[in-house]
Design an enzyme around this catalytic site. Sequence first.
Site, PDB file in Angstrom:
ATOM      1  N   GLU A 273     -69.143  22.123  26.809  1.00 58.86           N
ATOM      2  CA  GLU A 273     -68.576  21.390  27.955  1.00 58.86           C
ATOM      3  C   GLU A 273     -67.050  21.500  28.009  1.00 58.86           C
ATOM      4  OE1 GLU A 273     -71.675  17.598  27.790  1.00 58.86           O
ATOM      5  OE2 GLU A 273     -69.791  17.476  26.703  1.00 58.86           O
ATOM      6  N   GLY A 275     -63.333  21.709  29.454  1.00 55.40           N
ATOM      7  CA  GLY A 275     -62.643  21.353  30.688  1.00 55.40           C
ATOM      8  C   GLY A 275     -61.257  21.972  30.661  1.00 55.40           C
ATOM      9  N   CYS A 341     -41.424   2.984  40.578  1.00 57.23           N
ATOM     10  CA  CYS A 341     -40.646   1.864  40.043  1.00 57.23           C
ATOM     11  C   CYS A 341     -41.132   1.434  38.673  1.00 57.23           C
ATOM     12  CB  CYS A 341     -40.702   0.705  41.030  1.00 57.23           C
ATOM     13  SG  CYS A 341     -40.156   1.248  42.639  1.00 57.23           S
ATOM     14  N   GLU A 342     -41.052   2.340  37.710  1.00 60.18           N
ATOM     15  CA  GLU A 342     -41.425   2.047  36.325  1.00 60.18           C
ATOM     16  C   GLU A 342     -40.585   2.951  35.441  1.00 60.18           C
ATOM     17  OE1 GLU A 342     -44.985   1.056  34.899  1.00 60.18           O
ATOM     18  OE2 GLU A 342     -45.971   0.674  36.821  1.00 60.18           O
TER      19      GLU A 342
HETATM   20  N1  LLP Z   1     -67.353  16.454  27.243  1.00 57.52           N
HETATM   21  C1  LLP Z   1     -67.150  15.133  27.161  1.00 57.52           C
HETATM   22  C2  LLP Z   1     -68.280  14.257  26.837  1.00 57.52           C
HETATM   23  C3  LLP Z   1     -65.858  14.605  27.373  1.00 57.52           C
HETATM   24  O1  LLP Z   1     -65.672  13.287  27.280  1.00 57.52           O
HETATM   25  C4  LLP Z   1     -64.792  15.475  27.699  1.00 57.52           C
HETATM   26  C5  LLP Z   1     -63.429  14.955  27.927  1.00 57.52           C
HETATM   27  C6  LLP Z   1     -65.058  16.857  27.794  1.00 57.52           C
HETATM   28  C7  LLP Z   1     -66.354  17.312  27.557  1.00 57.52           C
HETATM   29  C8  LLP Z   1     -64.002  17.862  28.146  1.00 57.52           C
HETATM   30  O2  LLP Z   1     -63.007  17.908  27.185  1.00 57.52           O
HETATM   31  P1  LLP Z   1     -61.881  19.060  27.221  1.00 57.52           P
HETATM   32  O3  LLP Z   1     -62.566  20.386  26.999  1.00 57.52           O
HETATM   33  O4  LLP Z   1     -61.221  19.023  28.541  1.00 57.52           O
HETATM   34  O5  LLP Z   1     -60.979  18.712  26.128  1.00 57.52           O
HETATM   35  N2  LLP Z   1     -57.099  12.747  30.080  1.00 57.52           N
HETATM   36  C9  LLP Z   1     -56.915  13.334  28.766  1.00 57.52           C
HETATM   37  C10 LLP Z   1     -58.158  14.031  28.259  1.00 57.52           C
HETATM   38  C11 LLP Z   1     -59.410  13.151  28.260  1.00 57.52           C
HETATM   39  C12 LLP Z   1     -60.662  13.884  27.856  1.00 57.52           C
HETATM   40  C13 LLP Z   1     -61.885  13.085  28.166  1.00 57.52           C
HETATM   41  N3  LLP Z   1     -63.128  13.717  27.835  1.00 57.52           N
HETATM   42  C14 LLP Z   1     -55.700  14.255  28.811  1.00 57.52           C
HETATM   43  O6  LLP Z   1     -55.057  14.378  29.843  1.00 57.52           O
HETATM   44  O7  LLP Z   1     -55.343  14.852  27.790  1.00 57.52           O
END
Ligand code: LLP
Length: 419
Positions: A273, A275, A341-342
């Site tokens: 998975e 991202g 404004c932060e």
């Molecule tokens: N699978 C699950 C169950 C997840 O919770 C996540 C991300 C992914 C896959 C994808 O993870 P990746 O390959 O993108 O690392 N907002 C934060 C990152 C939060 C990630 C949440 N879960 C940031 O900007 O660094």
Amino acid sequence: MHDFKYKKNKFYCENIKVEDLAKRFKTPLYVYSYHTLTDHYLKLKAAFAGINPLICYSVKANSNLSILKALIAKGAGLDIVSGGELFRAQKAGCPAQKIVYASVGKTDQEISAAINKGILFFNVESLAELKNINRIAKALNKVTRVAIRINPDVEAKTHKYISTGKITNKFGIDLESAYKILLLRNNFKNLRICGLHIHIGSQITQSEPFVEAIKKVSNFIRRLKDKGIELEYLNIGGGLGIIYDREDPQTAQIYADQIVPLLQKTGLKIIMEPGRFIIGNAGILVVKVLYIKKTPKKKFIIIDGGMNDLIRPALYSAYHNIWPLAKISATEKADVVGPICESGDFLAKERLIAKVKEGDYLAVMSAGAYGFSMSSNYNSRPRAAEVMVFKNKAVVIRKRETAQDLIHNEIIAGNFIKG
Ligand code: LLP
């Protein structure tokens, strides 16, 4: 590797001068490279070709329909975490059998919708949720597939807000509780427990935590086999780190070399998975310098993009490179701040940065993942437009919001507010 670079001192995305996009579509503006996006997906696919996993792109990283569609067209499935993401997945044309659904807090409505659509499986995060999915599946007269999300209790060596595999985190089920659930699997008449899931965190730059987690789960799978419990899938989650600053993350190939032998031994079908690995460096946020402000102690570059457009620096003290769209060799130390404004509204602090002037444009790099998807309307700021570049063409994939969009769902209360 990505397709954003200087050619003769002008900054390009693929074959398009980004300054032209900024002038044409205005700022703040998210710009994505189609080639970088699909190339990252294909690199991962090639590295794992030996075991041919189903790569379910993690929608939360960037859920724009065009991005989902581009990946689905290359064969990707999707990892979703809400009814809203299920809706997007369908709108983008993802086959239901390529959708996996995680989240610690799925509602009854979300569960029913996903069962009715026939998704591949739920990644279940607690016993209470398992019972609830069983109850809903029974009411719908269906048998639905689930994987148990294991909390393997490993240190992911990343920011504490995005570390998810320690036993103190809210995610997943510890091994002993999972074992008990699996022994009692026949009690859940409307579920087929078909796999295990792990996701230990995000922006993980070394392979060791992944290896440690997969080893723990592999031992667990052996223990289950000894009890006659056979599974079909192992979902290894996402989490692969990328380069924001000076990180030296494992490549897709190194990652694969480390874990494929372990995965092969499980004999299970593999799901992943990712991202950030796919979209992180495929997108930038383009902003314009509004004012230069000197105070007795500091220099501020005030830009037209803020924490509502890109919250990562404010939330995680995340580092994003910031480059001028027209190269400038002189540098100076400054804070790059937004109009909100932060005091937490900054994109860079005490940064040695190009000596820009009012009206210049800047590219905030590596903003493809968790950029637009975490943006908000705070300070009643319409959210940015998004543009996708393909060679020498650019298309708007999300229009800039208008002031009217901001109040779209609001209803002015009745007479009593008149006093
Ligand atoms: N699978 C699950 C169950 C997840 O919770 C996540 C991300 C992914 C896959 C994808 O993870 P990746 O390959 O993108 O690392 N907002 C934060 C990152 C939060 C990630 C949440 N879960 C940031 O900007 O660094």
